[in-house]
Write a protein that holds these residues in place. Sequence first.
Motif, PDB file in Angstrom:
ATOM      1  N   ALA A  16       1.505  -6.845  11.405  1.00 36.91           N
ATOM      2  CA  ALA A  16       0.535  -5.954  12.039  1.00 36.91           C
ATOM      3  C   ALA A  16       0.036  -4.903  11.058  1.00 36.91           C
ATOM      4  CB  ALA A  16       1.166  -5.278  13.257  1.00 36.91           C
ATOM      5  N   ALA A  17       0.946  -4.382  10.231  1.00 37.76           N
ATOM      6  CA  ALA A  17       0.560  -3.381   9.244  1.00 37.76           C
ATOM      7  C   ALA A  17      -0.376  -3.975   8.199  1.00 37.76           C
ATOM      8  CB  ALA A  17       1.799  -2.804   8.572  1.00 37.76           C
ATOM      9  N   LEU A  18      -0.088  -5.191   7.753  1.00 32.47           N
ATOM     10  CA  LEU A  18      -0.947  -5.837   6.756  1.00 32.47           C
ATOM     11  C   LEU A  18      -2.324  -6.152   7.337  1.00 32.47           C
ATOM     12  CD1 LEU A  18       1.677  -8.219   5.127  1.00 32.47           C
ATOM     13  CD2 LEU A  18       0.565  -6.263   4.036  1.00 32.47           C
ATOM     14  N   ARG A  19      -2.369  -6.570   8.604  1.00 31.97           N
ATOM     15  CA  ARG A  19      -3.672  -6.816   9.228  1.00 31.97           C
ATOM     16  C   ARG A  19      -4.486  -5.533   9.319  1.00 31.97           C
ATOM     17  NH1 ARG A  19      -0.642 -10.040  12.804  1.00 31.97           N
ATOM     18  NH2 ARG A  19      -0.681  -8.377  14.360  1.00 31.97           N
ATOM     19  N   GLY A  20      -3.805  -4.440   9.648  1.00 36.92           N
ATOM     20  CA  GLY A  20      -4.515  -3.170   9.731  1.00 36.92           C
ATOM     21  C   GLY A  20      -5.050  -2.706   8.395  1.00 36.92           C
ATOM     22  N   SER A  21      -4.250  -2.892   7.344  1.00 35.05           N
ATOM     23  CA  SER A  21      -4.692  -2.437   6.020  1.00 35.05           C
ATOM     24  C   SER A  21      -5.801  -3.309   5.464  1.00 35.05           C
ATOM     25  CB  SER A  21      -3.510  -2.425   5.051  1.00 35.05           C
ATOM     26  OG  SER A  21      -3.026  -3.735   4.833  1.00 35.05           O
ATOM     27  N   SER A  22      -5.896  -4.571   5.913  1.00 38.74           N
ATOM     28  CA  SER A  22      -6.928  -5.472   5.379  1.00 38.74           C
ATOM     29  C   SER A  22      -8.330  -5.062   5.820  1.00 38.74           C
ATOM     30  CB  SER A  22      -6.657  -6.910   5.833  1.00 38.74           C
ATOM     31  OG  SER A  22      -6.818  -7.036   7.235  1.00 38.74           O
ATOM     32  N   ASP A  23      -8.439  -4.192   6.812  1.00 39.65           N
ATOM     33  CA  ASP A  23      -9.753  -3.722   7.247  1.00 39.65           C
ATOM     34  C   ASP A  23     -10.370  -2.746   6.266  1.00 39.65           C
ATOM     35  OD1 ASP A  23      -9.581  -5.244   9.511  1.00 39.65           O
ATOM     36  OD2 ASP A  23      -8.679  -3.637  10.709  1.00 39.65           O
ATOM     37  N   GLY A  24      -9.563  -2.305   5.304  1.00 35.17           N
ATOM     38  CA  GLY A  24     -10.090  -1.388   4.288  1.00 35.17           C
ATOM     39  C   GLY A  24      -9.505  -0.009   4.440  1.00 35.17           C
ATOM     40  N   GLU A  25      -9.388   0.685   3.325  1.00 37.53           N
ATOM     41  CA  GLU A  25      -8.773   2.004   3.334  1.00 37.53           C
ATOM     42  C   GLU A  25      -9.546   2.990   4.188  1.00 37.53           C
ATOM     43  OE1 GLU A  25      -7.840   3.492  -0.507  1.00 37.53           O
ATOM     44  OE2 GLU A  25      -7.656   5.537   0.209  1.00 37.53           O
ATOM     45  N   SER A  26     -10.849   2.824   4.307  1.00 38.08           N
ATOM     46  CA  SER A  26     -11.648   3.784   5.058  1.00 38.08           C
ATOM     47  C   SER A  26     -11.281   3.801   6.527  1.00 38.08           C
ATOM     48  CB  SER A  26     -13.137   3.453   4.906  1.00 38.08           C
ATOM     49  OG  SER A  26     -13.403   2.160   5.408  1.00 38.08           O
ATOM     50  N   SER A  27     -10.763   2.672   7.057  1.00 41.38           N
ATOM     51  CA  SER A  27     -10.416   2.608   8.471  1.00 41.38           C
ATOM     52  C   SER A  27      -8.922   2.619   8.700  1.00 41.38           C
ATOM     53  CB  SER A  27     -11.002   1.342   9.108  1.00 41.38           C
ATOM     54  OG  SER A  27     -10.461   0.199   8.486  1.00 41.38           O
TER      55      SER A  27
END
Length: 430
Positions: free
Chosen positions: A403-414
Amino acid sequence: MTSGARKLPTGFGRLWTAQTVSSLGDGVMHAALPLLALTVTRDPMALAVVTAAGTLPWLLFGILGGALVDRWDRRRTMWIADTARAALLVIPAAAAALDMLSVPLLAVVAFLLGLGGLLFDTAATAYLPDLLGRDPALLERANARLRSAQTAASGFAGPPAGSALLVLGRAVPLLADAVSFALSALLVRSLPAVPRPVPQVRESLLRQARAGASYVFRDRLLLGLALRPAVGNVAFLAVETVLALFAHDRLGVGAFGFGLLLTAEATGGLLGAGIASFLGRRLGTGTALTCTAAVEGLAILALAGAPNPYVAGLALAVCGAGMGATMVLGPSLRQAIVPAHLMGRVASTSRMLAMCAAPFGAFLGGWLATTYDVRTPIYAAGGLLLAMTAVTSTMTSNRRVEAALRGSSDGESSAEESRPARVTDAVASA
């Protein structure tokens, strides 16, 4: 979580070389500094002051150092820190040549070297994910290579080199370490520039440092990753405090045999670092971290009950393998999920927790050995490691990692907006 056939960039080779050279110098000083102190004094408390001075920067300035790294250019911070450490070592080298070494001078040098190490290590940790595009698999491969080189240079080659160089003169190992820092600085300065993090709202340094620490304590995954080395340091320092006495009194080995036991642990560390990526792919990073922590605890229990040096050496090698894999998987995951503008503060907070825990482990080991038996601290350390494994297993589970990796894949801005959806359980900071 895979990167296919992607290769590590050319710049990583220079970073790897720089850190390997610097680790070799660290290994030289790890052996030479206490021996240098022995040429000045035989007072155990004075020797302890020199040893403790090198850890004080992490205790005093760990979080603030991370906040500074998040404000500064990371590559510039690294080469300036190494240049300053190279210049600093000229002072005790000159004092040694002139027979003017003293405990206060060695303590100050150890403190300033530690401060430089704090800034360099934190900046390097924050620079690596930018260099590798925050790719989880590339980060695992890179950290495995860095960890293996560090173990080989500082654990195998450096200490005997430091002892040998000291025979040539008290100033020689100091100058050798200075040269290693200078070479590292030159290599780091040639590294490619990476985009600096987007500046946040201008706040005081203290407020930014507190924000970085709070970020760790409120995120169960990051907190779990931080607890592992912190609790681990309590356990491992308890063992380290009595290991030489245990080896002599219970295993019947002398100084040479004790050195072989430490070599067995370092050898296991190299193996663990080498197979870390394989374990992460086969088991998932979260499960792999739980397994390596359990292996460490069971290996320490086996060490406590070892009937002879051979079993003890095998137990230390297995423990070293677990530690080596953990120290690749944990930092790689943290580098993949933490936003760039917080990386320095998150890394320094985790490191500070680990450094603060170490003295408690040393005290615990000494007290248990004095009150009960020399095996007692080792049994206690094994039990503590297994208890930590049980507590943190859900905090660093595969589900939470993915879940953390999926969240970070959206880009640092989000990343800031996506984190509450990824991490639903808050932990009150103590």
